[in-house]
Motif scaffolding. Sequence first.
Motif, PDB file in Angstrom:
ATOM      1  N   PRO A  28      -5.969  13.582  24.231  1.00  0.00           N
ATOM      2  CA  PRO A  28      -5.120  14.190  25.233  1.00  0.00           C
ATOM      3  C   PRO A  28      -3.688  13.677  25.229  1.00  0.00           C
ATOM      4  CG  PRO A  28      -6.368  12.445  26.222  1.00  0.00           C
ATOM      5  CD  PRO A  28      -6.779  12.505  24.772  1.00  0.00           C
ATOM      6  N   ALA A  29      -3.434  12.590  24.552  1.00  0.00           N
ATOM      7  CA  ALA A  29      -2.109  11.982  24.625  1.00  0.00           C
ATOM      8  C   ALA A  29      -1.581  11.720  23.232  1.00  0.00           C
ATOM      9  CB  ALA A  29      -2.174  10.667  25.411  1.00  0.00           C
ATOM     10  N   ALA A  30      -0.266  11.494  23.126  1.00  0.00           N
ATOM     11  CA  ALA A  30       0.380  11.332  21.835  1.00  0.00           C
ATOM     12  C   ALA A  30       0.253   9.917  21.287  1.00  0.00           C
ATOM     13  CB  ALA A  30       1.849  11.707  21.943  1.00  0.00           C
ATOM     14  N   GLU A  31      -0.137   8.943  22.110  1.00  0.00           N
ATOM     15  CA  GLU A  31      -0.229   7.581  21.626  1.00  0.00           C
ATOM     16  C   GLU A  31      -1.323   7.459  20.573  1.00  0.00           C
ATOM     17  OE1 GLU A  31      -1.540   4.606  24.315  1.00  0.00           O
ATOM     18  OE2 GLU A  31      -2.967   5.923  25.302  1.00  0.00           O
ATOM     19  N   LYS A  32      -1.135   6.531  19.628  1.00  0.00           N
ATOM     20  CA  LYS A  32      -2.114   6.343  18.571  1.00  0.00           C
ATOM     21  C   LYS A  32      -3.338   5.607  19.112  1.00  0.00           C
ATOM     22  CE  LYS A  32      -0.820   5.323  14.408  1.00  0.00           C
ATOM     23  NZ  LYS A  32      -0.298   4.588  13.220  1.00  0.00           N
ATOM     24  N   VAL A  33      -4.521   6.144  18.771  1.00  0.00           N
ATOM     25  CA  VAL A  33      -5.788   5.526  19.147  1.00  0.00           C
ATOM     26  C   VAL A  33      -6.431   4.987  17.884  1.00  0.00           C
ATOM     27  CG1 VAL A  33      -8.062   5.896  20.163  1.00  0.00           C
ATOM     28  CG2 VAL A  33      -6.078   7.088  21.095  1.00  0.00           C
ATOM     29  N   ARG A  34      -6.824   3.705  17.904  1.00  0.00           N
ATOM     30  CA  ARG A  34      -7.441   3.083  16.728  1.00  0.00           C
ATOM     31  C   ARG A  34      -8.856   2.642  17.098  1.00  0.00           C
ATOM     32  NH1 ARG A  34      -2.677  -0.996  14.893  1.00  0.00           N
ATOM     33  NH2 ARG A  34      -3.261  -1.925  16.873  1.00  0.00           N
ATOM     34  N   ILE A  35      -9.825   3.139  16.334  1.00  0.00           N
ATOM     35  CA  ILE A  35     -11.229   2.870  16.607  1.00  0.00           C
ATOM     36  C   ILE A  35     -11.809   2.053  15.465  1.00  0.00           C
ATOM     37  CG2 ILE A  35     -13.489   3.859  17.105  1.00  0.00           C
ATOM     38  CD1 ILE A  35     -11.997   6.450  17.894  1.00  0.00           C
ATOM     39  N   LEU A  36     -12.313   0.881  15.790  1.00  0.00           N
ATOM     40  CA  LEU A  36     -12.975   0.037  14.812  1.00  0.00           C
ATOM     41  C   LEU A  36     -14.490   0.127  15.035  1.00  0.00           C
ATOM     42  CD1 LEU A  36     -12.997  -2.195  12.615  1.00  0.00           C
ATOM     43  CD2 LEU A  36     -12.902  -3.862  14.484  1.00  0.00           C
ATOM     44  N   PHE A  37     -15.215   0.598  14.026  1.00  0.00           N
ATOM     45  CA  PHE A  37     -16.663   0.611  14.069  1.00  0.00           C
ATOM     46  C   PHE A  37     -17.186  -0.711  13.513  1.00  0.00           C
ATOM     47  CE2 PHE A  37     -15.554   5.136  13.714  1.00  0.00           C
ATOM     48  CZ  PHE A  37     -16.243   5.645  14.805  1.00  0.00           C
ATOM     49  N   SER A  48     -16.599  13.884  13.242  1.00  0.00           N
ATOM     50  CA  SER A  48     -16.027  14.467  14.455  1.00  0.00           C
ATOM     51  C   SER A  48     -14.597  14.012  14.685  1.00  0.00           C
ATOM     52  CB  SER A  48     -16.883  14.084  15.668  1.00  0.00           C
ATOM     53  OG  SER A  48     -18.203  14.537  15.505  1.00  0.00           O
ATOM     54  N   LEU A  49     -14.276  12.816  14.212  1.00  0.00           N
ATOM     55  CA  LEU A  49     -12.937  12.273  14.432  1.00  0.00           C
ATOM     56  C   LEU A  49     -11.944  12.658  13.344  1.00  0.00           C
ATOM     57  CD1 LEU A  49     -13.968   8.673  15.560  1.00  0.00           C
ATOM     58  CD2 LEU A  49     -13.019  10.457  17.014  1.00  0.00           C
ATOM     59  N   LYS A  50     -12.431  13.305  12.306  1.00  0.00           N
ATOM     60  CA  LYS A  50     -11.602  13.548  11.121  1.00  0.00           C
ATOM     61  C   LYS A  50     -10.363  14.386  11.428  1.00  0.00           C
ATOM     62  CE  LYS A  50     -13.558  15.985   7.953  1.00  0.00           C
ATOM     63  NZ  LYS A  50     -14.433  16.348   6.817  1.00  0.00           N
ATOM     64  N   HIS A  51     -10.495  15.360  12.308  1.00  0.00           N
ATOM     65  CA  HIS A  51      -9.386  16.277  12.559  1.00  0.00           C
ATOM     66  C   HIS A  51      -8.681  15.998  13.890  1.00  0.00           C
ATOM     67  CE1 HIS A  51     -10.647  18.553   9.085  1.00  0.00           C
ATOM     68  NE2 HIS A  51     -11.872  18.669   9.589  1.00  0.00           N
ATOM     69  N   VAL A  52      -8.925  14.830  14.448  1.00  0.00           N
ATOM     70  CA  VAL A  52      -8.271  14.477  15.711  1.00  0.00           C
ATOM     71  C   VAL A  52      -6.922  13.829  15.417  1.00  0.00           C
ATOM     72  CG1 VAL A  52      -8.458  13.175  17.853  1.00  0.00           C
ATOM     73  CG2 VAL A  52     -10.515  14.143  16.799  1.00  0.00           C
ATOM     74  N   ASN A  53      -5.884  14.387  16.000  1.00  0.00           N
ATOM     75  CA  ASN A  53      -4.546  13.837  15.784  1.00  0.00           C
ATOM     76  C   ASN A  53      -4.396  12.468  16.442  1.00  0.00           C
ATOM     77  OD1 ASN A  53      -3.701  16.171  14.436  1.00  0.00           O
ATOM     78  ND2 ASN A  53      -3.109  17.166  16.357  1.00  0.00           N
ATOM     79  N   ASN A  54      -3.560  11.641  15.829  1.00  0.00           N
ATOM     80  CA  ASN A  54      -3.199  10.330  16.379  1.00  0.00           C
ATOM     81  C   ASN A  54      -4.376   9.363  16.491  1.00  0.00           C
ATOM     82  OD1 ASN A  54      -0.456  11.184  16.871  1.00  0.00           O
ATOM     83  ND2 ASN A  54      -1.268  12.348  18.597  1.00  0.00           N
ATOM     84  N   VAL A  55      -5.416   9.570  15.678  1.00  0.00           N
ATOM     85  CA  VAL A  55      -6.562   8.664  15.683  1.00  0.00           C
ATOM     86  C   VAL A  55      -6.750   8.085  14.284  1.00  0.00           C
ATOM     87  CG1 VAL A  55      -9.060   8.463  15.942  1.00  0.00           C
ATOM     88  CG2 VAL A  55      -7.740   9.806  17.577  1.00  0.00           C
ATOM     89  N   GLU A  56      -6.855   6.769  14.197  1.00  0.00           N
ATOM     90  CA  GLU A  56      -7.188   6.091  12.945  1.00  0.00           C
ATOM     91  C   GLU A  56      -8.468   5.291  13.161  1.00  0.00           C
ATOM     92  OE1 GLU A  56      -4.059   3.714  11.390  1.00  0.00           O
ATOM     93  OE2 GLU A  56      -2.753   5.419  10.942  1.00  0.00           O
ATOM     94  N   ILE A  57      -9.284   5.174  12.100  1.00  0.00           N
ATOM     95  CA  ILE A  57     -10.552   4.462  12.217  1.00  0.00           C
ATOM     96  C   ILE A  57     -10.670   3.419  11.108  1.00  0.00           C
ATOM     97  CG2 ILE A  57     -11.739   6.350  13.383  1.00  0.00           C
ATOM     98  CD1 ILE A  57     -12.953   7.176  10.757  1.00  0.00           C
ATOM     99  N   ALA A  58     -11.554   2.440  11.352  1.00  0.00           N
ATOM    100  CA  ALA A  58     -11.826   1.394  10.371  1.00  0.00           C
ATOM    101  C   ALA A  58     -13.295   0.993  10.510  1.00  0.00           C
ATOM    102  CB  ALA A  58     -10.906   0.194  10.597  1.00  0.00           C
ATOM    103  N   LEU A  59     -13.792   0.251   9.506  1.00  0.00           N
ATOM    104  CA  LEU A  59     -15.207  -0.129   9.487  1.00  0.00           C
ATOM    105  C   LEU A  59     -15.356  -1.613   9.177  1.00  0.00           C
ATOM    106  CD1 LEU A  59     -18.253   0.651   9.509  1.00  0.00           C
ATOM    107  CD2 LEU A  59     -18.016   1.051   7.031  1.00  0.00           C
ATOM    108  N   ARG A  60     -16.048  -2.326  10.058  1.00  0.00           N
ATOM    109  CA  ARG A  60     -16.457  -3.711   9.823  1.00  0.00           C
ATOM    110  C   ARG A  60     -17.985  -3.720   9.776  1.00  0.00           C
ATOM    111  NH1 ARG A  60     -15.397  -9.199  10.220  1.00  0.00           N
ATOM    112  NH2 ARG A  60     -13.143  -8.787  10.312  1.00  0.00           N
ATOM    113  N   VAL A  61     -18.550  -4.475   8.836  1.00  0.00           N
ATOM    114  CA  VAL A  61     -20.009  -4.540   8.669  1.00  0.00           C
ATOM    115  C   VAL A  61     -20.444  -5.994   8.690  1.00  0.00           C
ATOM    116  CG1 VAL A  61     -21.965  -3.928   7.186  1.00  0.00           C
ATOM    117  CG2 VAL A  61     -19.945  -2.435   7.270  1.00  0.00           C
ATOM    118  N   TYR A  62     -21.568  -6.271   9.356  1.00  0.00           N
ATOM    119  CA  TYR A  62     -22.144  -7.613   9.269  1.00  0.00           C
ATOM    120  C   TYR A  62     -23.605  -7.525   8.840  1.00  0.00           C
ATOM    121  CZ  TYR A  62     -24.159  -6.893  13.987  1.00  0.00           C
ATOM    122  OH  TYR A  62     -24.844  -6.425  15.079  1.00  0.00           O
TER     123      TYR A  62
END
Length: 467
Positions: free
Chosen positions: A33-42, A73-87
């Motif tokens: 909903p907003a222009a700010e960048k959202v960063r999601i770490l899985f 689902s997040l692939k086409h969302v603007n202003n969203v970047e994702i990353a992956l950490r695994v343990y």
Amino acid sequence: MLSNLKYIFLSLVFFLKMGTAIDGSEAIAITAPAAEKVRILFIFDASQSMLSYWQTGKKIDSAKKLLIQMVDSLKHVNNVEIALRVYGNQPNGKSSYTKDCKDSHLEVPFAASNHIKIKAKLMEIVPKGTTPIAYSLGQSANDFPQCSSCKNIIILITDGIEECEGNPCAVTLALYQKGVFLKPFIIGMGLGPEIMKEFECVGKYYDTENEETFTKVLKTVIDEAVNATTAQVNLLDDRNNPTETNVVMALYNNATGKIKYNYVHSLNHKGNPDTLIIEHEYSYKMIVYTLPTVEKENIKLIQGKHNTIISSTPQGSLSLKVSGYTDYKNLKAIVRLNGKMETINIQETNKLQKYLTGKYDLEVLTLPRIYVSDIEIKQSHTTTIEIPQPGIASVVLPSIGFASIYLEDNSGLKWIYNLDETKSRENITLQPGSYRIIYRSINAKESIYTSERSFKMEPGGSISVQL
């Protein structure tokens, strides 16, 4: 290690709708909903217990499928970047189980359009190790590149509790206080009330008994997590109508004591307070910067809902005006609450200033000072204080020395002003009244050489005072 699957989801400020993933399965399509960048770490659990079975298959397969759907689902969302950490996957090549409590790695860093990399990495993961949840959460703070305007979110997917003597609660609180991420939702399967208590300090917990229940709970959690939490601030007048506006208001995070949001309150074209998108997980203190300020403690927002924050801020205005022509260049007055010594404001003359309704005391910085008590400020009304027109006293001394001006009244003399000891001439702006100047030359070393003169100042008048 527990044998049930738990999913921990942190709040995403998004709007939810259903769609279809690339592989044909049902996916969650999200629009920011907003222009700010959202960063999601899985953060993904690849510990050995993920190989055990639950319902129709292995837990690792269910977890991969869910996460891949989320990534799609997040692939086409603007202003969203994702990353992956695994343990727990032991990428160092070990083929058998080893309890390595630092086995946690950022496999895919934040980047635009890295969804394919994350999906490929998920598909090649083989569970081998243990469950260092606290260590992984602590390391995650370093996974987010520096950004002052980004929203940082973590989604942790795990099938077990901490196995490395770490304290996820303490780590979560520390990161929460730093604003790294919000407290998560926890979804477990048949874990019972004991596990619920363990996760109370980490986030909101849901328990499920089967895949059908799990799916329903997951949709409920995502709907609750991703829908925007909004709020409007109603600044009430003395009739309890939200008409007050155009004042700064700040929301402080109660956990850190730091300002989270600053707004200048406004009303839209319909006269209603505008809508703000605010992170719901924080408890807030709001300060409305009226004169004096108004504070509201422990504001808690309902997630995914439109909240109304109410604060009583009825205001009126105060105006200070000088009668007639004046020689005052920058006359000011100290404003205090009635009967109090604390300064609320230093107000200039000929400028309108709003205050909360109530009674105030005024100290006008004239010579001599003017004190006005019990000034009443009324709702939407301007109270005007008239300051008498001053006059000018041109003081001429025989030589430089020590000179003071006093107000003469029935009680005697009241000190008003000390003249500049380095000057023999000075123009002084005085309020109407009777005065006396007392003087001794700097060269006269005996008190008997003191001289004095009385004079009267008329409104707008001018007088030469010579000793």
